[in-house]
Design a protein around this motif. Structure first.
Motif, PDB file in Angstrom:
ATOM      1  N   ARG A 119     -19.297   4.929   5.842  1.00 58.38           N
ATOM      2  CA  ARG A 119     -19.631   5.231   7.242  1.00 58.38           C
ATOM      3  C   ARG A 119     -21.137   5.373   7.469  1.00 58.38           C
ATOM      4  O   ARG A 119     -21.562   5.741   8.555  1.00 58.38           O
ATOM      5  CB  ARG A 119     -18.920   6.501   7.683  1.00 58.38           C
ATOM      6  N   LEU A 120     -21.922   5.092   6.452  1.00 56.77           N
ATOM      7  CA  LEU A 120     -23.377   5.202   6.554  1.00 56.77           C
ATOM      8  C   LEU A 120     -23.930   4.054   7.389  1.00 56.77           C
ATOM      9  O   LEU A 120     -23.642   2.889   7.126  1.00 56.77           O
ATOM     10  CB  LEU A 120     -23.997   5.168   5.154  1.00 56.77           C
ATOM     11  N   THR A 121     -24.716   4.390   8.406  1.00 53.78           N
ATOM     12  CA  THR A 121     -25.285   3.361   9.283  1.00 53.78           C
ATOM     13  C   THR A 121     -26.808   3.366   9.295  1.00 53.78           C
ATOM     14  O   THR A 121     -27.413   2.392   9.740  1.00 53.78           O
ATOM     15  CB  THR A 121     -24.788   3.541  10.733  1.00 53.78           C
ATOM     16  N   ASP A 122     -27.430   4.421   8.808  1.00 55.29           N
ATOM     17  CA  ASP A 122     -28.891   4.532   8.818  1.00 55.29           C
ATOM     18  C   ASP A 122     -29.487   3.550   7.800  1.00 55.29           C
ATOM     19  O   ASP A 122     -29.318   3.718   6.586  1.00 55.29           O
ATOM     20  CB  ASP A 122     -29.299   5.958   8.473  1.00 55.29           C
ATOM     21  N   PRO A 123     -30.182   2.508   8.260  1.00 58.53           N
ATOM     22  CA  PRO A 123     -30.717   1.502   7.336  1.00 58.53           C
ATOM     23  C   PRO A 123     -31.720   2.075   6.333  1.00 58.53           C
ATOM     24  O   PRO A 123     -31.900   1.517   5.249  1.00 58.53           O
ATOM     25  CB  PRO A 123     -31.374   0.465   8.250  1.00 58.53           C
ATOM     26  N   HIS A 124     -32.347   3.206   6.662  1.00 56.83           N
ATOM     27  CA  HIS A 124     -33.328   3.819   5.753  1.00 56.83           C
ATOM     28  C   HIS A 124     -32.657   4.478   4.551  1.00 56.83           C
ATOM     29  O   HIS A 124     -33.320   4.782   3.568  1.00 56.83           O
ATOM     30  CB  HIS A 124     -34.176   4.847   6.498  1.00 56.83           C
ATOM     31  N   ARG A 125     -31.361   4.702   4.628  1.00 59.76           N
ATOM     32  CA  ARG A 125     -30.640   5.371   3.548  1.00 59.76           C
ATOM     33  C   ARG A 125     -29.806   4.414   2.696  1.00 59.76           C
ATOM     34  O   ARG A 125     -29.229   4.816   1.700  1.00 59.76           O
ATOM     35  CB  ARG A 125     -29.743   6.461   4.124  1.00 59.76           C
ATOM     36  N   LEU A 126     -29.744   3.157   3.080  1.00 61.54           N
ATOM     37  CA  LEU A 126     -28.885   2.201   2.387  1.00 61.54           C
ATOM     38  C   LEU A 126     -29.318   1.939   0.945  1.00 61.54           C
ATOM     39  O   LEU A 126     -28.476   1.846   0.048  1.00 61.54           O
ATOM     40  CB  LEU A 126     -28.797   0.891   3.171  1.00 61.54           C
ATOM     41  N   GLU A 127     -30.613   1.819   0.710  1.00 64.30           N
ATOM     42  CA  GLU A 127     -31.080   1.539  -0.651  1.00 64.30           C
ATOM     43  C   GLU A 127     -30.666   2.653  -1.609  1.00 64.30           C
ATOM     44  O   GLU A 127     -30.164   2.397  -2.704  1.00 64.30           O
ATOM     45  CB  GLU A 127     -32.601   1.358  -0.673  1.00 64.30           C
ATOM     46  N   ARG A 128     -30.862   3.891  -1.186  1.00 62.20           N
ATOM     47  CA  ARG A 128     -30.480   5.035  -2.022  1.00 62.20           C
ATOM     48  C   ARG A 128     -28.966   5.065  -2.240  1.00 62.20           C
ATOM     49  O   ARG A 128     -28.483   5.369  -3.329  1.00 62.20           O
ATOM     50  CB  ARG A 128     -30.964   6.330  -1.366  1.00 62.20           C
ATOM     51  N   ALA A 129     -28.206   4.749  -1.186  1.00 67.06           N
ATOM     52  CA  ALA A 129     -26.740   4.733  -1.305  1.00 67.06           C
ATOM     53  C   ALA A 129     -26.299   3.688  -2.316  1.00 67.06           C
ATOM     54  O   ALA A 129     -25.440   3.953  -3.167  1.00 67.06           O
ATOM     55  CB  ALA A 129     -26.107   4.479   0.064  1.00 67.06           C
ATOM     56  N   ARG A 130     -26.873   2.507  -2.243  1.00 64.91           N
ATOM     57  CA  ARG A 130     -26.526   1.437  -3.182  1.00 64.91           C
ATOM     58  C   ARG A 130     -26.847   1.829  -4.626  1.00 64.91           C
ATOM     59  O   ARG A 130     -26.183   1.386  -5.561  1.00 64.91           O
ATOM     60  CB  ARG A 130     -27.276   0.146  -2.832  1.00 64.91           C
ATOM     61  N   ALA A 131     -27.864   2.652  -4.800  1.00 66.46           N
ATOM     62  CA  ALA A 131     -28.285   3.066  -6.144  1.00 66.46           C
ATOM     63  C   ALA A 131     -27.374   4.141  -6.742  1.00 66.46           C
ATOM     64  O   ALA A 131     -27.483   4.453  -7.924  1.00 66.46           O
ATOM     65  CB  ALA A 131     -29.723   3.577  -6.103  1.00 66.46           C
ATOM     66  N   THR A 132     -26.486   4.702  -5.938  1.00 64.46           N
ATOM     67  CA  THR A 132     -25.556   5.711  -6.442  1.00 64.46           C
ATOM     68  C   THR A 132     -24.331   4.989  -6.990  1.00 64.46           C
ATOM     69  O   THR A 132     -23.395   4.669  -6.275  1.00 64.46           O
ATOM     70  CB  THR A 132     -25.191   6.719  -5.335  1.00 64.46           C
ATOM     71  N   THR A 133     -24.383   4.721  -8.262  1.00 64.67           N
ATOM     72  CA  THR A 133     -23.394   3.908  -8.962  1.00 64.67           C
ATOM     73  C   THR A 133     -22.381   4.795  -9.692  1.00 64.67           C
ATOM     74  O   THR A 133     -22.619   6.002  -9.871  1.00 64.67           O
ATOM     75  CB  THR A 133     -24.106   3.023  -9.992  1.00 64.67           C
ATOM     76  N   PRO A 134     -21.291   4.202 -10.165  1.00 66.19           N
ATOM     77  CA  PRO A 134     -20.362   4.980 -10.992  1.00 66.19           C
ATOM     78  C   PRO A 134     -21.051   5.607 -12.208  1.00 66.19           C
ATOM     79  O   PRO A 134     -20.673   6.703 -12.632  1.00 66.19           O
ATOM     80  CB  PRO A 134     -19.312   3.946 -11.414  1.00 66.19           C
TER      81      PRO A 134
END
Length: 151
Positions: A119-134
């Motif tokens: 549900r994340l929509t803030d483009p400034h937070r996407l890179e950090r979200a993608r980096a949160t891996t298993p």
């Protein structure tokens, strides 16, 4: 990998040689969270914020100096807790951090840690979200296990 190929819900599980109540105490008391955070993102959380119910809010200070208000959206004592972070006074960003504990017996618990950024929509937070891996979630579980198994 494009954004459509990156999983927006990631999780990891581990069996920990400790009871569910002991492990849950390390998760539900934010003051302990910087000790086991596998993202190395948490610097501090003030004592006295132990989560006790759905709707509780706790604050954490990040390693970059930012402060997050975390809204508890799922809660079952010693079994399940989830929160959504935000900047204090603002709407949550759209991420969810969840912990589920399944007692295997009195001294062993299967713990599952999930990060959901669907549900994340803030483009400034996407890179950090993608980096949160298993693997990052597994690092949190491994650190949590080390603390819980020493108690």
């Amino acid at each position: 990998m494009s954004d459509t190929e990156v999983p927006r819900v990631v999780s990891a599980s581990r069996d920990i040689a400790a009871g569910a109540a002991e492990i849950f105490e390390l998760i539900a008391d934010p003051a302990h969270q910087p000790r086991w955070d596998g993202n190395d993102n948490l610097a501090n959380a003030e004592a006295g914020q132990r989560v006790r119910r759905l709707g509780d809010i706790f604050t954490t200070t990040l390693t970059n100096g930012g402060v997050r208000a975390n809204y508890v959206v799922e809660f079952t004592e010693a079994r399940r807790i989830a929160w959504t972070p935000s900047i204090a006074g603002e709407r949550p960003f759209g991420q969810l951090w969840r912990w589920e504990l399944e007692p295997l017996d009195d001294t062993r618990t299967r713990v599952t840690h999930t990060y959901d950024w669907s549900r994340l929509t803030d483009p400034h937070r996407l890179e950090r979200a993608r980096a949160t891996t298993p693997e990052k979630l597994q690092a949190s579980l491994d650190r949590l296990a080390e603390l819980a198994e020493r108690r």
